[in-house]
Enzyme design. Structure first.
Site, PDB file in Angstrom:
ATOM      1  N   GLY A  74       0.825  -1.200   0.000  1.00 54.06           N
ATOM      2  CA  GLY A  74       0.000   0.000   0.000  1.00 54.06           C
ATOM      3  C   GLY A  74       0.854   1.243   0.000  1.00 54.06           C
ATOM      4  N   CYS A  75       0.224   2.365  -0.345  1.00 53.31           N
ATOM      5  CA  CYS A  75       0.976   3.609  -0.487  1.00 53.31           C
ATOM      6  C   CYS A  75       1.466   4.114   0.867  1.00 53.31           C
ATOM      7  CB  CYS A  75       0.130   4.649  -1.205  1.00 53.31           C
ATOM      8  SG  CYS A  75      -1.533   4.864  -0.526  1.00 53.31           S
ATOM      9  N   TYR A  76       0.560   4.228   1.846  1.00 50.19           N
ATOM     10  CA  TYR A  76       1.001   4.685   3.170  1.00 50.19           C
ATOM     11  C   TYR A  76       2.061   3.751   3.749  1.00 50.19           C
ATOM     12  CZ  TYR A  76      -2.876   8.122   3.596  1.00 50.19           C
ATOM     13  OH  TYR A  76      -3.731   9.181   3.450  1.00 50.19           O
TER      14      TYR A  76
END
Lengths: 345, 345, 345, 345
Positions: A154-156
């Site tokens: 995921g990005c975070y």
């Protein structure tokens, strides 16, 4: 150049899908042979779905059909599709013989019992969960080589695990103290579906925190940092920035007595010595989103109050690239035996 | 309406000065009689300095001259001028007999020894430092009534002290744990001077932390929260948002064992029972910048993990209003005997 | 790949210079051997001037010195420098034997008598004005092949001449009627110097026309369209958009009786048949800035009221790329014998 | 203050409805007694619909029911509802005895035959079309006094008719020449419904023209300028700006031989001599959106090439205020006998 690997993108109508397509179109070792949408719809030329692709491809985006995709004899399938959709189609995608890079969250968590609470569905393929390689590229290179199924991070989590995991692994971080991740993301992170929270007027000239204490990426970050969820040491607060792309995370952590800022830099430099897509900011200049927007890098910087051991780490990525599509390409490169930065640098 | 109090604005060319002028022009008890610039310049009509004032005033902005201002016989002087300039002119401004509201930082810190390090000048008027009332309106009403010199709070401190001080004062906060303030501000907070860091292109589509561990507002926040600087318990990280106005602070603090979210709400409700410009968000909806932009409110919200005592407080203000001009008006209202919200609600 | 052409960028601290550097660094036939600033300053690593270049180059930006540049034996010099500076250094740059692409306005106007009024200086090199090839790439390919001095077009003129010149040349446009160009540009077009008009707060959430009837690009557009300035047929109104990059021009013109929308499309298709960087929008979907941002294309579209002959042409470019750096690369490619799109597609 | 007029807002969930509510809450002669939504839904507190109203009203927004509204005995009903909805409920709203200000387009066009093509429905109340006063306030004051039904103008038409109608009326404009209106609007003009075209990412850092030659406001502008649609003299091109609020129109028109810029200024000054909400920019400074954002003004400026008679008029309004809610208040003020600027200045 010899024959190129035949690549398929599912989820081609979304932002990550669009970025994947652009990266594949200029990648010297890949050939885009198919583009698919997870929702039923008439085939639509990609340059109508994404007018910025006018003149760059004549492919159409078609509704996902397993047999059709198999018939393309792909060597590589990217799934930039919704979580439940990926969960459902990964098995048949693997059966085509292609390597599969899944950009959704459906194969990221090793503990399948977390899926109902965080993703809203029961995970039915513990075998594949066990096989999937969590593709935080720079921390997983060996497992990625030749991997069949890659769970793209995921990005975070990418913006947090890349800077912090090496510090925890090197035992620099004080135990029993919280790791506070105050993260800020651009709106592409919320996807392309028009909703009240992505309406221009609701975002522009504003700023907000959301999903405090309960964002879906929390268990993924906890897993990546080896901070058990039940320890509640990980505190993650996402915020929505009035920009299109980019994540900046400001991370507060307490380091062990005697640890100095130089130790952080040393650990990062050692961990990322051969990582062309990690950039370490040596001095007072901190990473900013504009330095990574439209770029495949993860930038790292830190400040420290050595008297108290309080460290403040700042990281920045483009959420659509290092937080999604370009990391997926890095992972595909390694799985296929290309150099990690092929098509990205 | 009987005679109105004659008001002067110095620093009329800046953003806070402009907001003050707009508020005074619609205030039923004030009359704008003079507008001044801290820098030498030819007199210029206010509606040329700020074309949005066309049709609303025929006053000119003139270079600051003490005798000229005295001759206006003002009842109220707002100084929205640079720190050193305020430091220099406050004494003569007080001699006019007017009440003086200084929006700079030059009379905010009780400890004059902090000025050289944080403001770059030696403070020469400890007597006035002692007299000045720190105008965090809702926490200082009694001292403000009839006050002669008011040090108007900084924007970041307003967004942090209003939510957190009551919790500390009610002894809800764990000692020996850091109070982490991750604050984000719009660009008006950086002033009107064009600089590389306020250039549109450097700000738009980006986001950054700045002055980590060393922002000038740190001692003011520490003073307001009674967290001694040397305790290093206060950690304050400002960030620059690509918006014009507004501050959102995400504040992480550990509460004492047994404290529940309801205790926070109760303390806030009691402290701000008669405070029309403080708005407490009761539920899961958190404050957002758009709710306070162009408004005089400070909005407060919180989330809590009661198992660990970890609280996350979210506050929002318009940095030019509650963080500067409208708080200055609240303070002037109280000093002059008007109702606190006059001209603001 | 054999030896690459040694390239120098002057004006490396600005936005166009930065884009040139990024394009050269990934161009297969060029090697960046020097970066220079038009203003005196200490040599500064490029990755400090532009932190987004961290990890991508170890060159420093140095003050412009003619002999030093000559000693680099460059094959190509880009001047992304101020007008007067380019005017002054072009002769010595040519003496190095390099091909010179000047991105300023100082060699664009064939009529040297226009320089004092529009550029504020007397042009002293009519010989070089005569030699310089005006590099509107797709309309000048033959002259560009082997050219020694190329005057790279302005951003607004590129967005107007590319769509309109073919229509005038094909005699579709009614004479004696004005050609009205309502153009809107992002802020990078105003350069990197911080000024009151590029301050974030003055631009964000606003929009304005500027330099009505008297913008410096007017004679360049008139020259490109062969609409003599004294005819006053060309009306050009630039506006400032609150975005970083991109120009959209909405152009109103009357076509001759009987001309249909299909004629416009046909003329464009013929003119740009072999132009990979011109994209013609066939239907109702009009060009938008987001389709060309960070891309080297010029997008063209049109609507028409055939009853009156009123045509509305919409064009879009990225002002830093097709309006500056990527067009400069196109031109350099042609001058050096590379394929036009090398390093761009 | 004596009894205030009881006011109802229908369409309270939208942006114009929200602005109306804020204006009514601070208007000295009005009392907000009801807020309604055009769509069926459970009653919801206004401060949940619009959190910025927290602490300012305890009213709920309720589904529109004619009898319920009648029972409130309103003196004033604002309909900020969809076109067809307004068309349907205006008759019953009038039967309550209240004055009705309809902010939709359903009673603006005198020619009912235009409704099917431009609004998609057959207009069934030609009698009320005939009675409705088109409320371009400054040009309709006499008809507005005591009016029962007011058709509040569209946002784009307001920005064009206010500057141009006086010039046409004074016979300054060349006949047989087109009047070209190149208008740019913020996103609130597109309403609050989330759609692909209002998604933040599709708007931010971009700009586009839309509905070229066929926007719904075209017949309204033509009617207001008395340029018959069939003459095709009016050319209107709307564009979408990446900002929340504000419209700037750049209008190109040919004036009769001998007309000078001073004549324009004179006509405007005479027409708007007693108009506190029209501001005429006398010199080279042109109106900009930021000068009118959150303000009830219409700003006017012009430049002229006297040799050719080419005039360029620039106007600016806040589309939610002078283009909707504040003009509705101006109109209500006049209908009720209040001073025009009551509650606005």
């Amino acid at each position: 150049m010899g024959s190129r690997v035949r690549a398929v993108v599912a989820g081609a109508t979304g932002y990550s899908g669009r970025e994947l397509i652009k990266l594949i179109l200029t990648h010297p070792g890949l050939e885009l042979v198919g583009a698919y949408a997870s929702r039923a719809s008439d085939p639509t030329p990609l340059d109508i779905v994404h007018p910025e692709l006018i003149g760059r491809t004549s492919l159409a985006c078609r509704p996902y059909r397993e047999e059709e995709i198999a018939s393309l004899e792909p060597g590589l399938i990217f799934l930039a599709t919704p979580n439940e959709f990926s969960h459902e189609v990964v098995p048949s995608a693997l059966e085509t013989g292609a390597r599969v890079v899944d950009l959704s969250g459906s194969f990221r968590l090793r503990d399948r019992l977390l899926y109902p609470a965080f993703y809203g569905f029961e995970h039915l393929r513990p075998d594949l969960l066990g096989e999937a390689v969590y593709g935080m590229t720079e921390l997983a290179r060996e497992s990625l080589s030749g991997a069949r199924l890659i769970a793209n991070p995921g990005c975070y989590p990418t913006s947090i695990i890349l800077p912090i995991w090496p510090l925890i692994d090197a035992d620099l971080v004080e135990e029993d103290q919280p790791v506070i991740c105050d993260s800020k993301s651009g709106v592409t992170g919320a996807g392309k579906a028009p909703t009240p929270t992505t309406h221009f007027v609701e975002v522009s000239e504003s700023f907000r925190a959301y999903n405090i204490f309960r964002h879906r990426h929390t268990p993924e970050i906890a897993q990546g940092l080896e901070l058990p969820l039940e320890s509640r040491r990980l505190i993650f607060t996402p915020h929505l920035l009035p920009i299109n792309r980019g994540i900046l995370s400001t991370i507060y952590l307490r380091l062990r007595k005697g640890v100095a800022r130089g130790d952080i830099m040393r650990v990062w430099r050692e961990t990322y010595a051969d990582s062309p897509l990690i950039r370490i900011f040596p001095g007072a200049q901190m990473p900013e989103i504009k330095f990574v927007a439209n770029q495949p890098y993860c930038d790292l910087g830190c400040a420290m109050d050595e008297a108290t051991g309080q460290a403040i780490v700042v990281s920045a990525i483009d959420n659509l690239l290092k937080g999604a599509a370009s990391q997926a390409l890095q992972n595909a490169n390694l799985a296929l035996g290309f150099a990690e930065g092929t098509g990205l640098l």
